[in-house]
Design a protein around this motif. Structure first.
Motif, PDB file in Angstrom:
ATOM      1  N   TRP A   1       0.825  -1.208   0.000  1.00 49.88           N
ATOM      2  CA  TRP A   1       0.000   0.000   0.000  1.00 49.88           C
ATOM      3  C   TRP A   1       0.857   1.256   0.000  1.00 49.88           C
ATOM      4  O   TRP A   1       0.559   2.222  -0.699  1.00 49.88           O
TER       5      TRP A   1
ATOM      6  N   ALA B   1       2.154   1.774  -3.441  1.00 49.73           N
ATOM      7  CA  ALA B   1       1.080   2.214  -4.337  1.00 49.73           C
ATOM      8  C   ALA B   1       0.760   3.690  -4.132  1.00 49.73           C
ATOM      9  O   ALA B   1       0.566   4.438  -5.102  1.00 49.73           O
ATOM     10  N   VAL B   2       0.709   4.137  -2.878  1.00 51.81           N
ATOM     11  CA  VAL B   2       0.405   5.551  -2.605  1.00 51.81           C
ATOM     12  C   VAL B   2       1.540   6.443  -3.092  1.00 51.81           C
ATOM     13  O   VAL B   2       1.305   7.515  -3.667  1.00 51.81           O
TER      14      VAL B   2
ATOM     15  N   ALA C   1       1.204   6.691  -6.714  1.00 46.37           N
ATOM     16  CA  ALA C   1       0.035   7.509  -7.053  1.00 46.37           C
ATOM     17  C   ALA C   1       0.320   8.989  -6.876  1.00 46.37           C
ATOM     18  O   ALA C   1      -0.140   9.822  -7.663  1.00 46.37           O
TER      19      ALA C   1
ATOM     20  N   ALA D   1       1.966   7.916   3.691  1.00 42.61           N
ATOM     21  CA  ALA D   1       1.430   6.556   3.739  1.00 42.61           C
ATOM     22  C   ALA D   1       2.039   5.763   4.896  1.00 42.61           C
ATOM     23  O   ALA D   1       1.330   5.058   5.625  1.00 42.61           O
TER      24      ALA D   1
ATOM     25  N   PHE E   1      -7.852   4.484   3.199  1.00 40.65           N
ATOM     26  CA  PHE E   1      -8.385   4.887   1.893  1.00 40.65           C
ATOM     27  C   PHE E   1      -8.928   6.301   1.926  1.00 40.65           C
ATOM     28  O   PHE E   1      -8.671   7.097   1.018  1.00 40.65           O
TER      29      PHE E   1
ATOM     30  N   THR F   1      -6.396   9.049   1.700  1.00 42.20           N
ATOM     31  CA  THR F   1      -5.708   9.157   0.397  1.00 42.20           C
ATOM     32  C   THR F   1      -6.684   8.937  -0.750  1.00 42.20           C
ATOM     33  O   THR F   1      -6.302   8.439  -1.809  1.00 42.20           O
TER      34      THR F   1
ATOM     35  N   CYS G   1      -5.766   7.731  -4.659  1.00 41.68           N
ATOM     36  CA  CYS G   1      -6.227   6.386  -5.010  1.00 41.68           C
ATOM     37  C   CYS G   1      -7.164   6.432  -6.213  1.00 41.68           C
ATOM     38  O   CYS G   1      -7.064   5.599  -7.129  1.00 41.68           O
TER      39      CYS G   1
ATOM     40  N   VAL H   1      -6.568   4.591  -9.826  1.00 40.95           N
ATOM     41  CA  VAL H   1      -7.544   3.634 -10.362  1.00 40.95           C
ATOM     42  C   VAL H   1      -8.067   4.098 -11.712  1.00 40.95           C
ATOM     43  O   VAL H   1      -8.227   3.303 -12.648  1.00 40.95           O
TER      44      VAL H   1
END
Length: 345
Positions: free
Chosen positions: A126, A129-130, A133, A206, A226, A229, A233, A237
């Motif tokens: 995670w 990923a953040v 992003a 994060a 979630f 962020t 996110c 997506v």
């Protein structure tokens, strides 16, 4: 309390000063955002990393605001991620190199004693990923900086509720450093954040959020993380979904992020920044409220539902297939001018 106020003010002023001082070296070294119509130096990322590290690190070393167990290591890992991002800005490293380095840094700071092994692995994924992003969100003036300020203050509020004063100070300093950078990044921008600053910001907020939620309920924790962020996110997506549907390589950039699509709908650059910042603030308020128990965990589901509707709606907005060339070097301009003179002569 007084140190927190002094630290945030110092971080803001120091970041603003460094972003200005580092503009000329970045221009000379060619550390630029090449997607712009003008030469935009990526001095902001270095300024944010230095301001955050110096203010928080010196405060911890002097004993004014001890960061606490594991938080000093978190700051050091964040600095490593910032340096790796700066290397990506300078040498155009392949996309997986900075992400791999970010994953290593995340694996070294996750509190496995509270999360467990399986939860720690998910936390590492995670965090990466953040961070990625946030790097993707840095595609327009003020976007990543504004969302970073809002998110960092939200995580600071959650940390303060848990009496994690060192982590709250670190997040406050991070938010202030980003705010100082925004003085140069508001449209029309004079300095950019770059991979160094965006990866650093995403990694730090994060990881700090994981520290705050570690050892608490998994279901509620996922909702809080979630909500804090939600904008980054949703942007990630949207990009992955749209590129998969159009059979475009996910790792190959094109102007199809949230900001690009809102611009295609006719919004001005500053309006896009304000709108995305407001969306981030809404998600953060819900995340803080759920974390502190003021509302039930189901409130995070409403944030997810709103984000899903926005993603599906904006996915239908057409985008240009590739980044259009937006700047021309001085040598290329001279060559074109010479060719025109020959033709007209």
């Amino acid at each position: 309390m007084l140190y927190g106020i002094a630290a945030t003010a110092t971080a803001l002023l120091l970041s603003a000063l460094l972003a200005e001082l580092l503009r000329a070296p970045a221009l000379r070294l060619g550390i630029l955002d090449r997607r712009r119509r003008w030469a935009l130096p990526l001095s902001g990322g270095t300024a944010v990393v230095l301001a955050t590290g110096l203010v928080a690190g010196l405060g911890d070393r002097a004993g004014f605001a001890p960061l606490g167990t594991g938080i000093g290591r978190l700051l050091a890992a964040g600095a490593w991620v910032g340096v790796l991002g700066l290397a990506a800005d300078v040498w155009r490293l392949r996309w997986w190199i900075p992400l791999g380095g970010t994953a290593v840094a995340a694996a070294l700071v996750v509190p496995y004693a509270e999360t467990g092994t399986a939860g720690g692995v998910l936390a590492v994924a995670w965090i990466v990923a953040v961070a990625a992003a946030f790097r993707g969100l840095d595609h327009g003036d003020g976007l990543a900086g504004t969302v970073g300020v809002v998110t960092a203050f939200g995580v600071a509020a959650c940390a303060a509720a848990e009496l994690m004063e060192g982590l709250a100070v670190l997040m406050g300093v991070t938010a202030a450093a980003l705010a100082g950078f925004l003085l140069h990044n508001w449209h029309p921008a004079r300095a950019g954040l770059g991979a160094g600053g965006s990866l650093f910001t995403g990694f730090l907020v994060a990881s700090a959020a994981v520290f705050v939620r570690a050892g608490q309920g998994i279901g509620t924790g996922v909702g809080v993380l979630f909500a804090l962020t939600a904008v980054v996110c949703a942007d990630a997506v949207l990009v992955v979904l749209a590129r998969r549907l159009s059979r475009w390589p996910v790792t190959r950039g094109r102007p199809d992020h949230l900001g690009h699509r809102l611009r295609r709908l006719g919004l001005a650059p500053r309006a896009v920044t304000v709108l995305i910042g407001a969306g981030a603030l809404g998600g953060v308020l819900v995340g803080v409220a759920v974390h502190t128990g003021r509302v039930s965990g189901s409130a995070a589901l409403w944030v997810a539902a709103v984000a899903a509707v926005i993603v599906l709606a904006l996915a239908r907005v057409p985008v240009t297939p590739v980044f259009r060339p937006r700047q021309r070097s001085a040598e290329a301009s001279v060559q074109v001018t010479g060719q025109l003179r020959v033709r007209n002569g």
